[in-house]
Design a protein around this motif. Structure first.
Motif, short mmCIF file in Angstrom:
data_model
loop_
_atom_site.label_atom_id
_atom_site.label_comp_id
_atom_site.label_asym_id
_atom_site.label_seq_id
_atom_site.Cartn_x
_atom_site.Cartn_y
_atom_site.Cartn_z
N LEU A 1 27.99 -41.77 -69.05
CA LEU A 1 27.49 -40.66 -68.24
C LEU A 1 26.13 -40.97 -67.64
N GLY A 2 25.28 -41.62 -68.41
CA GLY A 2 23.96 -42.01 -67.89
C GLY A 2 24.10 -42.96 -66.71
N LEU A 3 25.03 -43.91 -66.82
CA LEU A 3 25.27 -44.83 -65.71
C LEU A 3 25.81 -44.09 -64.50
N LYS A 4 26.68 -43.11 -64.76
CA LYS A 4 27.24 -42.33 -63.65
C LYS A 4 26.13 -41.60 -62.90
N ASP A 5 25.17 -41.07 -63.63
CA ASP A 5 24.03 -40.39 -63.00
C ASP A 5 23.21 -41.37 -62.16
N LYS A 6 22.95 -42.57 -62.71
CA LYS A 6 22.20 -43.57 -61.95
C LYS A 6 22.95 -43.97 -60.68
N GLN B 1 22.60 -41.24 -58.08
CA GLN B 1 21.26 -41.22 -57.48
C GLN B 1 21.11 -42.33 -56.45
N ILE B 2 21.60 -43.50 -56.77
CA ILE B 2 21.48 -44.63 -55.84
C ILE B 2 22.35 -44.39 -54.61
N GLU B 3 23.57 -43.90 -54.81
CA GLU B 3 24.45 -43.61 -53.68
C GLU B 3 23.84 -42.56 -52.76
N ASP B 4 23.21 -41.55 -53.36
CA ASP B 4 22.54 -40.51 -52.55
C ASP B 4 21.41 -41.11 -51.73
N ARG B 5 20.68 -42.04 -52.31
CA ARG B 5 19.57 -42.68 -51.59
C ARG B 5 20.06 -43.56 -50.46
N LEU B 6 21.18 -44.26 -50.70
CA LEU B 6 21.69 -45.20 -49.70
C LEU B 6 22.47 -44.51 -48.58
N THR B 7 23.01 -43.33 -48.86
CA THR B 7 23.80 -42.61 -47.88
C THR B 7 22.87 -41.71 -47.06
N PRO B 8 22.85 -41.89 -45.75
CA PRO B 8 21.97 -41.05 -44.93
C PRO B 8 22.45 -39.60 -44.91
N ASP B 9 21.48 -38.70 -44.84
CA ASP B 9 21.82 -37.28 -44.74
C ASP B 9 22.36 -36.98 -43.35
N ILE B 10 23.52 -36.33 -43.33
CA ILE B 10 24.13 -35.95 -42.05
C ILE B 10 24.23 -34.43 -42.06
N ILE B 11 23.54 -33.82 -41.13
CA ILE B 11 23.58 -32.36 -41.02
C ILE B 11 24.72 -32.00 -40.09
N ALA B 12 25.69 -31.26 -40.64
CA ALA B 12 26.87 -30.92 -39.85
C ALA B 12 26.67 -29.61 -39.11
N VAL C 1 22.41 -54.05 -55.04
CA VAL C 1 22.72 -54.96 -56.14
C VAL C 1 22.78 -54.18 -57.45
N GLU C 2 21.81 -53.32 -57.68
CA GLU C 2 21.80 -52.51 -58.89
C GLU C 2 23.04 -51.62 -58.96
N LEU C 3 23.44 -51.08 -57.82
CA LEU C 3 24.61 -50.22 -57.77
C LEU C 3 25.85 -50.97 -58.24
N THR D 1 13.89 -51.37 -52.37
CA THR D 1 14.53 -51.58 -51.07
C THR D 1 16.02 -51.30 -51.19
N ASP D 2 16.65 -51.10 -50.03
CA ASP D 2 18.08 -50.84 -50.02
C ASP D 2 18.87 -52.02 -50.58
N GLU D 3 18.41 -53.23 -50.32
CA GLU D 3 19.12 -54.41 -50.82
C GLU D 3 19.11 -54.45 -52.35
N VAL D 4 17.96 -54.15 -52.93
CA VAL D 4 17.84 -54.13 -54.39
C VAL D 4 18.73 -53.03 -54.97
N LEU D 5 18.73 -51.88 -54.32
CA LEU D 5 19.55 -50.76 -54.79
C LEU D 5 21.04 -51.09 -54.72
#
Length: 74
Positions: free
Chosen positions: A55-60, A63-74, A17-19, A11-15
């Motif tokens: 670097l591994g943490l940066k990748d994680k 990934q989480i930021e991409d999941r939490l941020t909605p896609d906006i088509i400009a 916290v993990e973030l 869920t977004d809430e879990v993500l």
């Protein structure tokens, strides 16, 4: 199970916290690396290992930021 499948099942809430946890760990690793480098007698293998973990943490984080941020088509 790969990381992207693991992220998609949370869920977004879990993500959120993990973030925050991953960001804190990333900051802590950065401080540890800086402290080791400032000492001058640092072990290069340890620094390399810490940088790889960072670097591994940066990748994680990305990934989480991409999941939490909605896609906006400009």
């Amino acid at each position: 199970m790969n990381a992207s499948a693991d992220i998609s099942m949370k869920t977004d809430e879990v993500l959120k916290v993990e973030l925050e946890v991953f960001r804190r760990q990333h900051r802590d690793l950065d401080e540890a690396i800086t402290a080791l480098q400032d000492r001058g007698t640092s072990d290069q293998l340890t620094i390399r290992r810490l940088k790889k973990n960072k670097l591994g943490l940066k990748d994680k984080i990305s990934q989480i930021e991409d999941r939490l941020t909605p896609d906006i088509i400009a």
